[in-house]
Write an enzyme that holds these catalytic residues in place. Sequence first.
Site, PDB file in Angstrom:
ATOM      1  N   CYS A  91       0.858  -1.183   0.000  1.00 54.05           N
ATOM      2  CA  CYS A  91       0.000   0.000   0.000  1.00 54.05           C
ATOM      3  C   CYS A  91       0.894   1.232   0.000  1.00 54.05           C
ATOM      4  O   CYS A  91       1.656   1.454   0.956  1.00 54.05           O
ATOM      5  CB  CYS A  91      -0.921   0.013   1.214  1.00 54.05           C
ATOM      6  N   HIS A 236      -9.333  -2.814  -7.451  1.00 53.12           N
ATOM      7  CA  HIS A 236      -9.252  -1.360  -7.544  1.00 53.12           C
ATOM      8  C   HIS A 236      -9.663  -0.935  -8.954  1.00 53.12           C
ATOM      9  O   HIS A 236      -9.202  -1.516  -9.936  1.00 53.12           O
ATOM     10  CB  HIS A 236      -7.841  -0.857  -7.256  1.00 53.12           C
ATOM     11  N   ASP A 265     -11.394   5.908  -2.270  1.00 51.82           N
ATOM     12  CA  ASP A 265     -10.117   6.240  -1.651  1.00 51.82           C
ATOM     13  C   ASP A 265      -9.937   7.748  -1.613  1.00 51.82           C
ATOM     14  O   ASP A 265     -10.063   8.423  -2.635  1.00 51.82           O
ATOM     15  CB  ASP A 265      -8.978   5.589  -2.444  1.00 51.82           C
ATOM     16  N   GLY A 270      -0.973   5.184  -4.023  1.00 53.68           N
ATOM     17  CA  GLY A 270       0.425   5.013  -4.399  1.00 53.68           C
ATOM     18  C   GLY A 270       0.638   3.889  -5.386  1.00 53.68           C
ATOM     19  O   GLY A 270       1.304   4.063  -6.416  1.00 53.68           O
ATOM     20  N   THR A 271       0.063   2.706  -5.100  1.00 54.67           N
ATOM     21  CA  THR A 271       0.221   1.603  -6.044  1.00 54.67           C
ATOM     22  C   THR A 271      -0.562   1.886  -7.327  1.00 54.67           C
ATOM     23  O   THR A 271      -0.162   1.465  -8.410  1.00 54.67           O
ATOM     24  CB  THR A 271      -0.228   0.271  -5.420  1.00 54.67           C
TER      25      THR A 271
END
Length: 348
Positions: A91, A236, A265, A270-271
């Site tokens: 994460c 996601h 979110d 970041g990912t």
Amino acid sequence: MRTNRLIQTVEAHTEGLPVRVVTGGSGTFPGATMAERREWFIANSDELRTFLMCEPRGSSCLSGAILQPPTHSDADWGVLFIEVTGVLPMCGAGTIAVATVLVETGMVTVEEPVTTVRLDTPIGLITADVAVHDGRAESVTIVNVPSYAHALDQIVDVPGRGELACDIGFGGNFYAFVNAAEVAIGDGASDGQGVGIPFERDRAEDFIAAGRDVMAAVNEQMEPVHPESGYRGCEHVVFLAPGSDSGQSSLGVRHVLINAPGWLDRSPGGTGTSALMAVRHARGELELNTDFTNESFIGTSFTGRLVDETNVAEHAGVIPTITGSAWITGTAHYTLDPSDPFPAGFTL
């Protein structure tokens, strides 16, 4: 006060995303690597995750990290990343929060102007360079795992919304990238103006519903599997704002990020930023050593940069860095009364 569990945490947020960092009370989980500890935790101690992440102590938009002793001598700390959905392999926002907490609480040796923190994670060693001024962690730059474009120009048939073009990228987790303007609001119809969901905050629930639908369709029709680790599944979905689609904006985008099982979110992800940069690089739209700004739905942003090329099995990949900031919001002790009817929390 009666309690048979006591967990100490430092509370923070990374560019708007609340992150709960567990600093004490969890013990050390068995395993020779953090990947093995993740598997052990899932099988034997997952109630600690739900205790901290789910109601009544947590919420669907909360992220978390459990600090552990590292399994490798070249790491400062080990980390397990937790959410309502499960235990993530990586994460980015959580890493930025953890590095900030470690510096500002003195849990690592602090040097100015840069303190380097090495984190042992289930996906591998993550290095975080923390810009420090007067003891304050002003920003964190992480070197993320090798990222790659898993599949470009895919067509996914989303029930009630029709066929959608999407790209699938990996940046520590799998992401499906879709243009928001192409997503029907529901029942297969646009809003009557020939566009999809308006990119406005009051349409958050529309994006969440669409994200669930896209995730389910992607996993049913083209479930991604990492060619080396075997990690699988898309949890996601990124809806790119008008003007942010591929070919129009190579150096910056705005987006809505929806995470499984269905929450928006607050951070830029970041990912997700890593995965998007890998997709843009694969298309020839983002060169190495070029700043890329990824803006969240609430207006916060991460700055990404591709610093090298690599391979992920048969895929051409890249090494991304992500820069963002986190802020400590408090500390807490979480307890469990023996008579509590929800010892492992609950979801609704």
